[in-house]
Design a protein around this motif. Sequence first.
Motif, PDB file in Angstrom:
ATOM      1  N   LEU A  23       0.856  -1.070  -0.117  1.00  0.00           N
ATOM      2  CA  LEU A  23      -0.001   0.052   0.035  1.00  0.00           C
ATOM      3  C   LEU A  23       0.783   1.194   0.067  1.00  0.00           C
ATOM      4  CD1 LEU A  23      -2.630  -1.059   2.659  1.00  0.00           C
ATOM      5  CD2 LEU A  23      -3.197  -0.878   0.298  1.00  0.00           C
TER       6      LEU A  23
ATOM      7  N   GLN B 138      -8.043   1.481  -1.086  1.00  0.00           N
ATOM      8  CA  GLN B 138      -6.808   1.707  -1.902  1.00  0.00           C
ATOM      9  C   GLN B 138      -6.863   3.022  -2.652  1.00  0.00           C
ATOM     10  OE1 GLN B 138      -5.141  -1.580  -4.596  1.00  0.00           O
ATOM     11  NE2 GLN B 138      -7.020  -2.728  -3.922  1.00  0.00           N
TER      12      GLN B 138
ATOM     13  N   ILE C 290      -6.147   5.532  -0.154  1.00  0.00           N
ATOM     14  CA  ILE C 290      -4.694   5.723   0.683  1.00  0.00           C
ATOM     15  C   ILE C 290      -3.883   6.247  -0.384  1.00  0.00           C
ATOM     16  CG2 ILE C 290      -2.770   4.302   0.815  1.00  0.00           C
ATOM     17  CD1 ILE C 290      -4.816   2.170   2.525  1.00  0.00           C
ATOM     18  N   SER C 291      -4.119   6.049  -1.577  1.00  0.00           N
ATOM     19  CA  SER C 291      -3.252   6.521  -2.643  1.00  0.00           C
ATOM     20  C   SER C 291      -3.568   7.956  -2.830  1.00  0.00           C
ATOM     21  CB  SER C 291      -3.338   5.903  -3.985  1.00  0.00           C
ATOM     22  OG  SER C 291      -4.809   6.049  -4.456  1.00  0.00           O
TER      23      SER C 291
ATOM     24  N   ASP D  96      -1.875   9.944   0.242  1.00  0.00           N
ATOM     25  CA  ASP D  96      -0.295   9.620   0.230  1.00  0.00           C
ATOM     26  C   ASP D  96       0.403  10.775  -0.627  1.00  0.00           C
ATOM     27  OD1 ASP D  96       2.097   8.046   0.253  1.00  0.00           O
ATOM     28  OD2 ASP D  96       1.974   7.842  -1.977  1.00  0.00           O
TER      29      ASP D  96
ATOM     30  N   PHE E 189      -1.163   2.486   7.058  1.00  0.00           N
ATOM     31  CA  PHE E 189      -0.665   2.991   5.990  1.00  0.00           C
ATOM     32  C   PHE E 189      -0.431   4.418   6.814  1.00  0.00           C
ATOM     33  CE2 PHE E 189      -2.222   7.101   3.962  1.00  0.00           C
ATOM     34  CZ  PHE E 189      -0.891   7.216   2.855  1.00  0.00           C
TER      35      PHE E 189
ATOM     36  N   LYS F  24       2.797   4.642   9.004  1.00  0.00           N
ATOM     37  CA  LYS F  24       4.103   4.599   8.206  1.00  0.00           C
ATOM     38  C   LYS F  24       4.254   5.816   7.321  1.00  0.00           C
ATOM     39  CE  LYS F  24       6.072   0.461   8.184  1.00  0.00           C
ATOM     40  NZ  LYS F  24       7.642   0.373   8.231  1.00  0.00           N
ATOM     41  N   HIS F  25       2.961   6.310   6.799  1.00  0.00           N
ATOM     42  CA  HIS F  25       3.168   7.618   6.068  1.00  0.00           C
ATOM     43  C   HIS F  25       3.356   8.854   6.755  1.00  0.00           C
ATOM     44  CE1 HIS F  25       2.456  10.113   2.604  1.00  0.00           C
ATOM     45  NE2 HIS F  25       1.702  11.008   3.176  1.00  0.00           N
TER      46      HIS F  25
END
Length: 206
Positions: free
Chosen positions: A24, A48, A51-52, A55, A77, A80-81
């Motif tokens: 991801l 998805q 998230i994208s 991001d 996500f 981490k991001h």
Amino acid sequence: MKNEQYYTAQPSSKDEEFSFNRDLAGFNFKFYSNNGVFSKNTIDFGTQTLISTVDQLPIFPKKILDLGTGYGPIALFAAKHFPKAQILASDVNERALDLAKKNFIANDLTEHIDVIESSLFDQIEDNFDLVLTNPPIRAGKTIINTLVEDSYQHLNLDGNLILVVQKKQGEPSLKRKMEDVFGNCEILKRNKGYYILSSKKKSSAV
């Protein structure tokens, strides 16, 4: 149960836990999943897309709520991001929360993510800079409208509610609701019938 929904607090479907790996936004995660949770076999296209989109945004929230976390992909996500942020992952589905906790441990992200059992904001007291959600559209319009209203009340000034919705499942009316509550709503992305909507809290009262 054939018609059991993923927003059921205590799923009665057969316990058949399994695991899979998925990338991801450039991060590889291990997921444990089971019957009775949303999109049990893979990360659904709407999540998805959400998230994208996030991001690519120039935002730096310190406190994030993953509302309706399921087994935890959005929270993982976010951890981490946004490595300096603290994330709260909430859900009403007890089986999903058990899986989410296991997934946070499996991906070594427990220091960044807290977990709470809550139906929408019923058990949530904090305010946030960012609320992320793939909302339970099938729960009905009243629930979704409450989600938008309560998100506004639990956002800090200049905080954002960002969610995903399919056009055929009520994107136009949900966009209008977000505009009514927040005074604004931006379409961040359109992708194969899925819309990423974002509203910013610009004042302290509706």
